[in-house]
Each structure stands twice: as C-alpha cells, then as structure tokens.
Design a protein around this motif. Structure first.
Motif, PDB file in Angstrom:
ATOM      1  N   THR A   1       0.815  -1.217   0.000  1.00  0.00           N
ATOM      2  CA  THR A   1       0.000   0.000   0.000  1.00  0.00           C
ATOM      3  C   THR A   1       0.849   1.268   0.000  1.00  0.00           C
ATOM      4  OG1 THR A   1      -0.078   0.083   2.418  1.00  0.00           O
ATOM      5  CG2 THR A   1      -1.879  -1.070   1.334  1.00  0.00           C
ATOM      6  N   PHE A   2       0.197   2.348  -0.430  1.00  0.00           N
ATOM      7  CA  PHE A   2       0.712   3.686  -0.171  1.00  0.00           C
ATOM      8  C   PHE A   2       0.227   4.028   1.231  1.00  0.00           C
ATOM      9  CE2 PHE A   2       0.630   4.316  -4.895  1.00  0.00           C
ATOM     10  CZ  PHE A   2       1.949   4.709  -5.055  1.00  0.00           C
ATOM     11  N   ASP A   3       1.070   4.663   2.023  1.00  0.00           N
ATOM     12  CA  ASP A   3       0.709   4.955   3.410  1.00  0.00           C
ATOM     13  C   ASP A   3       0.904   6.432   3.723  1.00  0.00           C
ATOM     14  OD1 ASP A   3       0.495   5.100   6.212  1.00  0.00           O
ATOM     15  OD2 ASP A   3       1.379   3.122   6.480  1.00  0.00           O
ATOM     16  N   ASN A   4      -0.182   7.095   4.114  1.00  0.00           N
ATOM     17  CA  ASN A   4      -0.119   8.515   4.474  1.00  0.00           C
ATOM     18  C   ASN A   4       0.563   8.743   5.815  1.00  0.00           C
ATOM     19  OD1 ASN A   4      -1.497   9.613   2.214  1.00  0.00           O
ATOM     20  ND2 ASN A   4      -3.404   8.841   3.058  1.00  0.00           N
TER      21      ASN A   4
ATOM     22  N   ILE B   1       4.548  -4.432   2.498  1.00  0.00           N
ATOM     23  CA  ILE B   1       5.323  -3.282   2.037  1.00  0.00           C
ATOM     24  C   ILE B   1       4.402  -2.081   2.021  1.00  0.00           C
ATOM     25  CG2 ILE B   1       6.448  -2.219   0.032  1.00  0.00           C
ATOM     26  CD1 ILE B   1       7.727  -4.889  -0.587  1.00  0.00           C
ATOM     27  N   LYS B   2       4.861  -1.011   2.652  1.00  0.00           N
ATOM     28  CA  LYS B   2       4.132   0.255   2.649  1.00  0.00           C
ATOM     29  C   LYS B   2       5.076   1.312   2.099  1.00  0.00           C
ATOM     30  CE  LYS B   2       1.418  -1.072   6.639  1.00  0.00           C
ATOM     31  NZ  LYS B   2       1.031  -0.726   8.000  1.00  0.00           N
ATOM     32  N   ILE B   3       4.573   2.107   1.151  1.00  0.00           N
ATOM     33  CA  ILE B   3       5.354   3.152   0.509  1.00  0.00           C
ATOM     34  C   ILE B   3       4.753   4.498   0.922  1.00  0.00           C
ATOM     35  CG2 ILE B   3       6.097   4.123  -1.714  1.00  0.00           C
ATOM     36  CD1 ILE B   3       7.155   1.258  -1.236  1.00  0.00           C
ATOM     37  N   ALA B   4       5.592   5.442   1.311  1.00  0.00           N
ATOM     38  CA  ALA B   4       5.114   6.763   1.708  1.00  0.00           C
ATOM     39  C   ALA B   4       4.261   7.360   0.587  1.00  0.00           C
ATOM     40  CB  ALA B   4       6.284   7.677   2.034  1.00  0.00           C
ATOM     41  N   ALA B   5       3.111   7.907   0.948  1.00  0.00           N
ATOM     42  CA  ALA B   5       2.173   8.471  -0.029  1.00  0.00           C
ATOM     43  C   ALA B   5       2.808   9.592  -0.853  1.00  0.00           C
ATOM     44  CB  ALA B   5       0.919   8.964   0.680  1.00  0.00           C
ATOM     45  N   LEU B   6       3.842  10.221  -0.324  1.00  0.00           N
ATOM     46  CA  LEU B   6       4.579  11.252  -1.056  1.00  0.00           C
ATOM     47  C   LEU B   6       5.004  10.749  -2.437  1.00  0.00           C
ATOM     48  CD1 LEU B   6       6.512  13.842  -1.159  1.00  0.00           C
ATOM     49  CD2 LEU B   6       8.205  12.357  -0.126  1.00  0.00           C
ATOM     50  N   PHE B   7       5.251   9.452  -2.563  1.00  0.00           N
ATOM     51  CA  PHE B   7       5.759   8.896  -3.807  1.00  0.00           C
ATOM     52  C   PHE B   7       4.670   8.560  -4.819  1.00  0.00           C
ATOM     53  CE2 PHE B   7       9.061   8.264  -0.644  1.00  0.00           C
ATOM     54  CZ  PHE B   7      10.044   9.010  -1.248  1.00  0.00           C
ATOM     55  N   LYS B   8       3.430   8.981  -4.541  1.00  0.00           N
ATOM     56  CA  LYS B   8       2.375   8.862  -5.548  1.00  0.00           C
ATOM     57  C   LYS B   8       2.631   9.819  -6.703  1.00  0.00           C
ATOM     58  CE  LYS B   8      -1.702   7.289  -3.057  1.00  0.00           C
ATOM     59  NZ  LYS B   8      -3.059   7.648  -2.631  1.00  0.00           N
ATOM     60  N   LYS B   9       3.306  10.915  -6.413  1.00  0.00           N
ATOM     61  CA  LYS B   9       3.561  11.937  -7.436  1.00  0.00           C
ATOM     62  C   LYS B   9       5.057  12.169  -7.591  1.00  0.00           C
ATOM     63  CE  LYS B   9      -0.843  13.982  -7.231  1.00  0.00           C
ATOM     64  NZ  LYS B   9      -1.688  15.073  -7.413  1.00  0.00           N
ATOM     65  N   THR B  10       5.743  11.138  -8.026  1.00  0.00           N
ATOM     66  CA  THR B  10       7.173  11.241  -8.322  1.00  0.00           C
ATOM     67  C   THR B  10       7.453  10.483  -9.616  1.00  0.00           C
ATOM     68  OG1 THR B  10       7.712   9.256  -7.051  1.00  0.00           O
ATOM     69  CG2 THR B  10       7.881  11.365  -5.884  1.00  0.00           C
ATOM     70  N   PRO B  11       8.630  10.657 -10.169  1.00  0.00           N
ATOM     71  CA  PRO B  11       8.998   9.874 -11.356  1.00  0.00           C
ATOM     72  C   PRO B  11       9.047   8.380 -11.023  1.00  0.00           C
ATOM     73  CG  PRO B  11      10.441  11.764 -11.089  1.00  0.00           C
ATOM     74  CD  PRO B  11       9.634  11.668  -9.838  1.00  0.00           C
ATOM     75  N   VAL B  12       8.792   7.564 -12.016  1.00  0.00           N
ATOM     76  CA  VAL B  12       8.783   6.112 -11.823  1.00  0.00           C
ATOM     77  C   VAL B  12      10.139   5.620 -11.315  1.00  0.00           C
ATOM     78  CG1 VAL B  12       9.391   5.472 -14.206  1.00  0.00           C
ATOM     79  CG2 VAL B  12       7.982   3.924 -12.809  1.00  0.00           C
ATOM     80  N   GLU B  13      11.211   6.294 -11.693  1.00  0.00           N
ATOM     81  CA  GLU B  13      12.547   5.882 -11.252  1.00  0.00           C
ATOM     82  C   GLU B  13      12.673   5.954  -9.728  1.00  0.00           C
ATOM     83  OE1 GLU B  13      13.013   7.522 -15.449  1.00  0.00           O
ATOM     84  OE2 GLU B  13      11.916   8.120 -13.649  1.00  0.00           O
ATOM     85  N   PHE B  14      12.102   6.998  -9.114  1.00  0.00           N
ATOM     86  CA  PHE B  14      12.171   7.137  -7.661  1.00  0.00           C
ATOM     87  C   PHE B  14      11.315   6.077  -6.984  1.00  0.00           C
ATOM     88  CE2 PHE B  14      13.117  12.003  -7.887  1.00  0.00           C
ATOM     89  CZ  PHE B  14      14.379  11.736  -8.377  1.00  0.00           C
TER      90      PHE B  14
ATOM     91  N   LEU C   1      11.162   6.027   3.860  1.00  0.00           N
ATOM     92  CA  LEU C   1      10.572   6.288   2.552  1.00  0.00           C
ATOM     93  C   LEU C   1       9.534   5.221   2.250  1.00  0.00           C
ATOM     94  CD1 LEU C   1      13.909   7.065   0.703  1.00  0.00           C
ATOM     95  CD2 LEU C   1      12.386   8.656   1.856  1.00  0.00           C
ATOM     96  N   GLY C   2       9.775   4.087   2.834  1.00  0.00           N
ATOM     97  CA  GLY C   2       8.871   2.959   2.729  1.00  0.00           C
ATOM     98  C   GLY C   2       9.157   2.053   3.907  1.00  0.00           C
ATOM     99  N   LEU C   3       8.293   1.108   4.124  1.00  0.00           N
ATOM    100  CA  LEU C   3       8.487   0.177   5.228  1.00  0.00           C
ATOM    101  C   LEU C   3       8.222  -1.240   4.761  1.00  0.00           C
ATOM    102  CD1 LEU C   3       6.570   2.046   8.077  1.00  0.00           C
ATOM    103  CD2 LEU C   3       9.030   1.856   7.824  1.00  0.00           C
ATOM    104  N   HIS C   4       9.061  -2.127   5.218  1.00  0.00           N
ATOM    105  CA  HIS C   4       8.825  -3.547   5.006  1.00  0.00           C
ATOM    106  C   HIS C   4       8.608  -4.125   6.382  1.00  0.00           C
ATOM    107  CE1 HIS C   4      10.356  -7.703   5.224  1.00  0.00           C
ATOM    108  NE2 HIS C   4       9.485  -7.839   4.266  1.00  0.00           N
ATOM    109  N   SER C   5       7.502  -4.794   6.576  1.00  0.00           N
ATOM    110  CA  SER C   5       7.292  -5.398   7.885  1.00  0.00           C
ATOM    111  C   SER C   5       7.044  -6.888   7.728  1.00  0.00           C
ATOM    112  CB  SER C   5       6.130  -4.726   8.626  1.00  0.00           C
ATOM    113  OG  SER C   5       4.960  -4.770   7.856  1.00  0.00           O
TER     114      SER C   5
ATOM    115  N   GLU D   1      12.708  -1.915  -0.573  1.00  0.00           N
ATOM    116  CA  GLU D   1      11.831  -2.683   0.317  1.00  0.00           C
ATOM    117  C   GLU D   1      11.797  -4.161  -0.068  1.00  0.00           C
ATOM    118  OE1 GLU D   1      11.088  -1.326   3.035  1.00  0.00           O
ATOM    119  OE2 GLU D   1      11.632   0.676   2.369  1.00  0.00           O
ATOM    120  N   LEU D   2      11.826  -4.463  -1.351  1.00  0.00           N
ATOM    121  CA  LEU D   2      11.862  -5.867  -1.779  1.00  0.00           C
ATOM    122  C   LEU D   2      13.152  -6.550  -1.327  1.00  0.00           C
ATOM    123  CD1 LEU D   2      10.401  -5.724  -5.410  1.00  0.00           C
ATOM    124  CD2 LEU D   2       9.370  -6.845  -3.411  1.00  0.00           C
ATOM    125  N   ALA D   3      14.253  -5.834  -1.350  1.00  0.00           N
ATOM    126  CA  ALA D   3      15.530  -6.418  -0.928  1.00  0.00           C
ATOM    127  C   ALA D   3      15.462  -6.880   0.525  1.00  0.00           C
ATOM    128  CB  ALA D   3      16.663  -5.420  -1.133  1.00  0.00           C
TER     129      ALA D   3
END
Length: 169
Positions: free
Chosen positions: A70-73, A102-115, A82-86, A123-125
């Motif tokens: 999920t994206f997480d606010n 895996i939770k990704i900071a909602a800030l990254f909803k509006k960033t380039p795909v590379e980021f 920047l993200g969390l793996h639990s 997080e996958l690592a």
C-alpha cells in the motif's frame, strides 16, 4: 544557507556545498525536471501492488509472498522512512503464520517512476536481507543497476521539497 542538508548528511562537504549552491541559485528543480520530467501513473494501492509484484516476480520469485502492498499517508519521510517492510508473525490456531507487507510513503504517488522503483527495490531487498549490509545493496543493484545514483537523486528531490517545495503536482 546555513540549514543542514539532512538527506545528504552522509555525503562529502563538497557534494553538500554543490547542492547548497543549486538550491541558492534555484537550479536544483531545473536539474531534476530535466532528468525526470514526468511522474508515474500509479495512483492507487491496486496499481502499486501490480507494480511491486511485477518487480518481485522478475527478481525474487522464490521469496516469501507479500500479503499487503500500500501507499501509506502515515509514513513521514522526515523520520528517515521512505517505505516500510514489515514481517508480521502471529499464532493462529496453534500454527505460526507470517506475513510480509510493504508500505510506501504516499509522497511517492507523485514522483517519477525511477524514484518509486528505487523505493520498491529497497523494500523488496528486505525480503532476503534484513540489514543494510553489503549483500543488501548488492541485491538492490542487481534489481536496479543504477540504484545508488537514484538514491542520491531521490535525496536531492527530498532536499528540494524541504527547502523550496514539491515540483511534481
């Protein structure tokens, strides 16, 4: 500019001085937009799940499944996340059940795909390597050969946000 560059604190004083100059001269935004002119189109948790699963299936097929993506606010980048793996373990009916999330900071909803890719790969690592050690970063580079450059440029972007504001709306 006397304020600390917290996202770049591990970098050399020369690098930090160059970034301060870019900020002072309002050139950091131009640099980032030239290199990364547009954002990804991943707008919701279902699309994020598909994006993450595609990367996982490409590089970590045999790793444990992910139960939640999920994206997480609630994740605040200021706290260095920047993200969390639990990895959640519960006892259910006498059996030990575990889940990877895996939770990704909602800030990254509006960033380039590379980021976004850099955060997801990081997080996958953690599915294979829990610590930030040599093996962890080697795995990140296996999945994303320019991982370290993207991490640095993501830190530039976070510095841009902190000092001037977001550039992708």
């Amino acid at each position: 500019m006397s304020k600390q560059l917290k996202y770049l604190s591990a970098y050399s004083p020369d690098v930090q001085a160059q970034v301060k100059t870019l900020l002072t001269e309002k050139r950091l935004e131009k640099f980032l937009l030239k290199k990364y002119p547009k954002t990804h189109g991943i707008a919701n948790d279902n699309q994020l799940r598909e994006f993450v699963q595609d990367l996982k299936n490409q590089y970590l097929k045999k790793s444990a499944p992910l139960s939640k993506i999920t994206f997480d606010n609630k994740i605040h980048v200021i706290n260095n996340a920047l993200g969390l793996h639990s990895y959640v373990t519960r006892v259910q009916g006498g059996k030990l059940k575990s889940k990877n999330e895996i939770k990704i900071a909602a800030l990254f909803k509006k960033t380039p795909v590379e980021f976004l890719s850099m955060i997801v790969v990081h997080e996958l690592a953690h599915l294979k390597e829990k610590e930030h050690n040599k093996a962890f970063y080697k795995l990140c580079q296996h999945m994303l050969p320019n991982y370290h450059q993207l991490e640095f440029e993501l830190r530039l972007y976070l510095t841009q946000i902190e000092f001037i504001g977001p550039i992708y709306n």
